[in-house]
Design a protein around this motif. Structure first.
Motif, PDB file in Angstrom:
ATOM      1  N   LEU A   1      -0.297 -15.248   8.354  1.00  0.00           N
ATOM      2  CA  LEU A   1       0.343 -14.549   7.245  1.00  0.00           C
ATOM      3  C   LEU A   1      -0.731 -13.902   6.389  1.00  0.00           C
ATOM      4  CD1 LEU A   1       3.079 -17.008   5.905  1.00  0.00           C
ATOM      5  CD2 LEU A   1       3.479 -14.695   6.779  1.00  0.00           C
ATOM      6  N   ILE A   2      -0.511 -12.643   6.022  1.00  0.00           N
ATOM      7  CA  ILE A   2      -1.458 -11.909   5.178  1.00  0.00           C
ATOM      8  C   ILE A   2      -0.667 -11.271   4.038  1.00  0.00           C
ATOM      9  CG2 ILE A   2      -3.207 -10.097   5.088  1.00  0.00           C
ATOM     10  CD1 ILE A   2      -3.483 -10.424   8.146  1.00  0.00           C
ATOM     11  N   VAL A   3      -1.101 -11.537   2.817  1.00  0.00           N
ATOM     12  CA  VAL A   3      -0.445 -10.979   1.633  1.00  0.00           C
ATOM     13  C   VAL A   3      -1.408 -10.004   0.972  1.00  0.00           C
ATOM     14  CG1 VAL A   3       0.642 -11.476  -0.586  1.00  0.00           C
ATOM     15  CG2 VAL A   3       0.810 -13.130   1.294  1.00  0.00           C
ATOM     16  N   SER A   4      -0.931  -8.798   0.700  1.00  0.00           N
ATOM     17  CA  SER A   4      -1.755  -7.802   0.007  1.00  0.00           C
ATOM     18  C   SER A   4      -1.634  -8.015  -1.496  1.00  0.00           C
ATOM     19  CB  SER A   4      -1.294  -6.393   0.381  1.00  0.00           C
ATOM     20  OG  SER A   4      -2.041  -5.431  -0.323  1.00  0.00           O
ATOM     21  N   LEU A   5      -2.741  -8.400  -2.128  1.00  0.00           N
ATOM     22  CA  LEU A   5      -2.774  -8.609  -3.579  1.00  0.00           C
ATOM     23  C   LEU A   5      -3.294  -7.390  -4.325  1.00  0.00           C
ATOM     24  CD1 LEU A   5      -4.203 -12.253  -3.690  1.00  0.00           C
ATOM     25  CD2 LEU A   5      -1.803 -11.540  -3.782  1.00  0.00           C
ATOM     26  N   GLY A   6      -3.988  -6.533  -3.639  1.00  0.00           N
ATOM     27  CA  GLY A   6      -4.555  -5.335  -4.240  1.00  0.00           C
ATOM     28  C   GLY A   6      -5.208  -4.500  -3.164  1.00  0.00           C
ATOM     29  N   PRO A   7      -5.823  -3.379  -3.506  1.00  0.00           N
ATOM     30  CA  PRO A   7      -6.404  -2.493  -2.486  1.00  0.00           C
ATOM     31  C   PRO A   7      -7.419  -3.186  -1.581  1.00  0.00           C
ATOM     32  CG  PRO A   7      -6.357  -1.417  -4.628  1.00  0.00           C
ATOM     33  CD  PRO A   7      -5.984  -2.840  -4.865  1.00  0.00           C
ATOM     34  N   ASP A   8      -8.190  -4.117  -2.115  1.00  0.00           N
ATOM     35  CA  ASP A   8      -9.245  -4.774  -1.341  1.00  0.00           C
ATOM     36  C   ASP A   8      -9.147  -6.294  -1.408  1.00  0.00           C
ATOM     37  OD1 ASP A   8     -10.736  -2.265  -0.724  1.00  0.00           O
ATOM     38  OD2 ASP A   8     -10.978  -2.236  -2.906  1.00  0.00           O
ATOM     39  N   GLU A   9      -7.976  -6.807  -1.767  1.00  0.00           N
ATOM     40  CA  GLU A   9      -7.839  -8.248  -1.979  1.00  0.00           C
ATOM     41  C   GLU A   9      -6.605  -8.763  -1.249  1.00  0.00           C
ATOM     42  OE1 GLU A   9      -8.333 -11.411  -5.680  1.00  0.00           O
ATOM     43  OE2 GLU A   9      -8.183  -9.251  -6.047  1.00  0.00           O
ATOM     44  N   PHE A  10      -6.782  -9.893  -0.544  1.00  0.00           N
ATOM     45  CA  PHE A  10      -5.715 -10.424   0.294  1.00  0.00           C
ATOM     46  C   PHE A  10      -5.663 -11.942   0.202  1.00  0.00           C
ATOM     47  CE2 PHE A  10      -7.238  -6.475   2.085  1.00  0.00           C
ATOM     48  CZ  PHE A  10      -6.055  -5.758   2.296  1.00  0.00           C
ATOM     49  N   LEU A  11      -4.480 -12.462   0.440  1.00  0.00           N
ATOM     50  CA  LEU A  11      -4.267 -13.890   0.599  1.00  0.00           C
ATOM     51  C   LEU A  11      -3.950 -14.113   2.066  1.00  0.00           C
ATOM     52  CD1 LEU A  11      -4.216 -16.227  -1.474  1.00  0.00           C
ATOM     53  CD2 LEU A  11      -1.728 -16.064  -1.436  1.00  0.00           C
ATOM     54  N   VAL A  12      -4.644 -15.064   2.705  1.00  0.00           N
ATOM     55  CA  VAL A  12      -4.558 -15.216   4.154  1.00  0.00           C
ATOM     56  C   VAL A  12      -4.379 -16.687   4.519  1.00  0.00           C
ATOM     57  CG1 VAL A  12      -5.650 -14.681   6.363  1.00  0.00           C
ATOM     58  CG2 VAL A  12      -6.211 -13.304   4.346  1.00  0.00           C
TER      59      VAL A  12
END
Length: 537
Positions: free
Chosen positions: A460-471
């Motif tokens: 699972l990958i969540v986009s938090l911002g242009p260059d930031e992710f929760l994985v």
């Protein structure tokens, strides 16, 4: 077992009193289930058909604790609710409410009324024993089928009376809204005949197709009878319309009493190959009649697939087919073999607000080969992993799902890597794409990904911002590559944090670097989240 119970206890006992009626919100990119004013991620489990009795419920609650589920799907039986016509007994419903409340779990109630897998198996004796008053479906040659006719006026009136009595009872007995949703009937449809061929059905079949049906299927200028308009598909489409119309009447009457979210579940036909007549349950909300069902039964909030298809291509095809913007995607029922667990990530990646394997109780019953041979710790472990990962940030995940910021991958045994297109932010294209690989070692680059011995990987990958992710992931490696104008540059880990969400805030427990990041982000069987910030060089 004690270890599992202790590990999941903080996730189970988090239910709060719900002051607002649950509802479906359609203002985001994906429809969301709103519970007490905020999006809710249903970490569900459906129990076996005959497990919703006070004597068997202890075996339900222990399994829910081992899973870390937040919602139980449990049937309500018409034959038990109204054993004598006009006389209602709500003790079975009250046992479910009392037990769920004591174990801090929510409920989805499954109304086993006119249809249960196409038959009236759970209809009361006084219905089943009077086919003159409550007619059965007829084959073309007049032979009866063990399925109640959707043209039975007294059948519909009796079902509505019982269902509205149930909703009235929930309204008074459940002020804190333990019940989040209600399933209307169960796998509606007919086995053994493509449609009802009774007298009233034949009259309707010979009449012009309703304009709403034609419009729903993009046939605005067509006119004629069902056979004239739909030709070889006429029987199936007519059956779908007749059953959807019946279900709409039951649903609308129930919602007039208590407007909880309501849905129907579908016994699927093959999602990739055309199905021959009589090889599937005709009349239910299968992929080819979803628009027809939606137009005919507008009171329903969701048309939900029951997925007993472990094959990767077929499972993901079903997710694609039911992920319409107007359809609140929900997986209310699926196989409970361990290889199904990885589709949790795929379902969330398609915007599903809920996920629920079937047969999740310790009563000893097994639905093998549709499910696992036995429900033991090994079978439960991968589903418990999903809920251990999602549980602590279920509210945040539900919001991100609504906003289309989540991407999910399940391992495909035929392809051991997956390229994931990530969402952009603020209306701008994504800066990154992700590669998820299965079967690589945690240390070293290795060769081409060989896949896991059993297809158990997911991410699972969540986009938090242009260059930031929760994985997060299980038995996989996740990496990122710049795209667009930066595609000729290299990825750099700016920061990789392991941690968790507490009270809606990210709390870091440690940093990853060196061996832990030199070869990508490698996930084993531990339930962990990483917050990642990327740069290019």
């Amino acid at each position: 077992m004690l270890f599992i119970l202790l590990a999941v206890a903080p996730r189970i006992f988090t239910q709060q009193i719900v002051t607002q009626l649950p509802r479906i919100d359609r203002t985001g990119r994906h429809p969301a289930l709103i519970v007490d004013g905020t999006p809710f991620l249903m970490l569900g489990a459906q129990i076996n058909n005959s497990s919703a009795w006070p004597s068997t419920l202890p075996a339900v609650w222990t399994t829910m604790a081992e899973l870390g589920a937040n919602t139980v799907e449990a049937p309500v039986y018409w034959e038990t609710l109204e054993p004598e016509e006009g006389h209602f007994d709500f003790s079975q419903v009250d046992a479910l409410l009392t037990g769920a409340r004591a174990h801090r779990l929510h409920l989805v109630l499954l109304w086993f009324g006119t249809w249960k897998n196409g038959s009236p198996g759970y209809a009361p004796h006084w219905v089943k024993s009077d086919p003159q008053r409550f007619p059965l479906v007829r084959k073309p040659d007049g032979e009866p089928v063990f399925s109640l006719s959707p043209f039975g006026k007294e059948t519909l009136a009796a079902d509505i009376r019982a269902f509205t009595a149930l909703m009235k009872h929930i309204k008074s007995a459940d002020p804190d809204h333990i019940v989040l949703m209600v399933q209307v009937e169960n796998e509606t449809g007919v086995w053994g005949s493509m449609r009802d061929n009774g007298k009233e059905a034949n009259v309707a079949f010979a009449a012009p197709v309703p304009a709403a049906v034609l419009n729903s299927m993009g046939m605005h200028d067509s006119k004629g009878t069902w056979a004239e308009v739909f030709k070889a598909d006429a029987d199936e489409f007519f059956c779908a319309w007749s059953i959807a119309r019946y279900v709409e009447a039951v649903t609308a009457a129930g919602k007039a009493v208590l407007p909880l979210p309501m849905y129907v579940n579908a016994a699927l036909r093959d999602p990739l190959q055309p199905s021959a007549p009589l090889t599937y349950e005709s009349g239910g909300p299968t992929y080819d009649v979803l628009a027809l069902w939606h137009a005919t039964a507008p009171s329903l909030d969701a048309l939900a697939p029951d997925i007993y298809l472990p094959d990767y291509a077929k499972y993901t095809a079903v997710l694609d087919q039911y992920a319409f913007s107007w359809n609140a995607l929900f997986i209310p029922e699926m196989g409970n073999r361990a290889d199904y667990a990885r589709y949790f990530s795929s379902a969330l990646g398609h915007g599903a607000f809920g996920f629920s394997p079937f047969g999740m109780d310790a009563t000893g019953y097994s639905s093998f080969p549709l499910g696992a041979k036995r429900l033991d710790e090994q079978t439960l472990a991968p589903f418990a992993w999903n809920y251990a990962v999602a549980g602590p940030l279920q509210r945040e995940l539900a919001t991100w799902l609504r906003d289309d910021r989540v991407r999910g991958v399940a391992e495909d045994p035929a392809h051991h890597t997956a390229e994931v297109k990530l969402p952009g932010s603020a209306g701008k294209p994504a800066h990154w794409q992700s590669t998820v690989s299965f079967g690589l070692p945690a240390f070293g680059m290795g060769t081409a990904a060989p896949g896991n011995k059993a297809p158990e990987g997911e991410a699972l990958i969540v986009s938090l911002g242009p260059d930031e992710f929760l994985v997060t992931g299980r038995q996989c490696r996740v990496d990122f590559n710049p795209t667009g104008t930066a595609s000729n540059r290299h990825r750099m880990w700016d920061i990789v944090e392991e941690g968790s969400y507490q009270g809606g805030q990210w709390v870091r427990t440690r940093l990853w670097n060196g061996d832990q990041t030199d070869y990508g982000l490698n996930f084993g069987k531990e339930a962990i989240w990483l917050r990642v910030r990327l740069q290019t060089f």
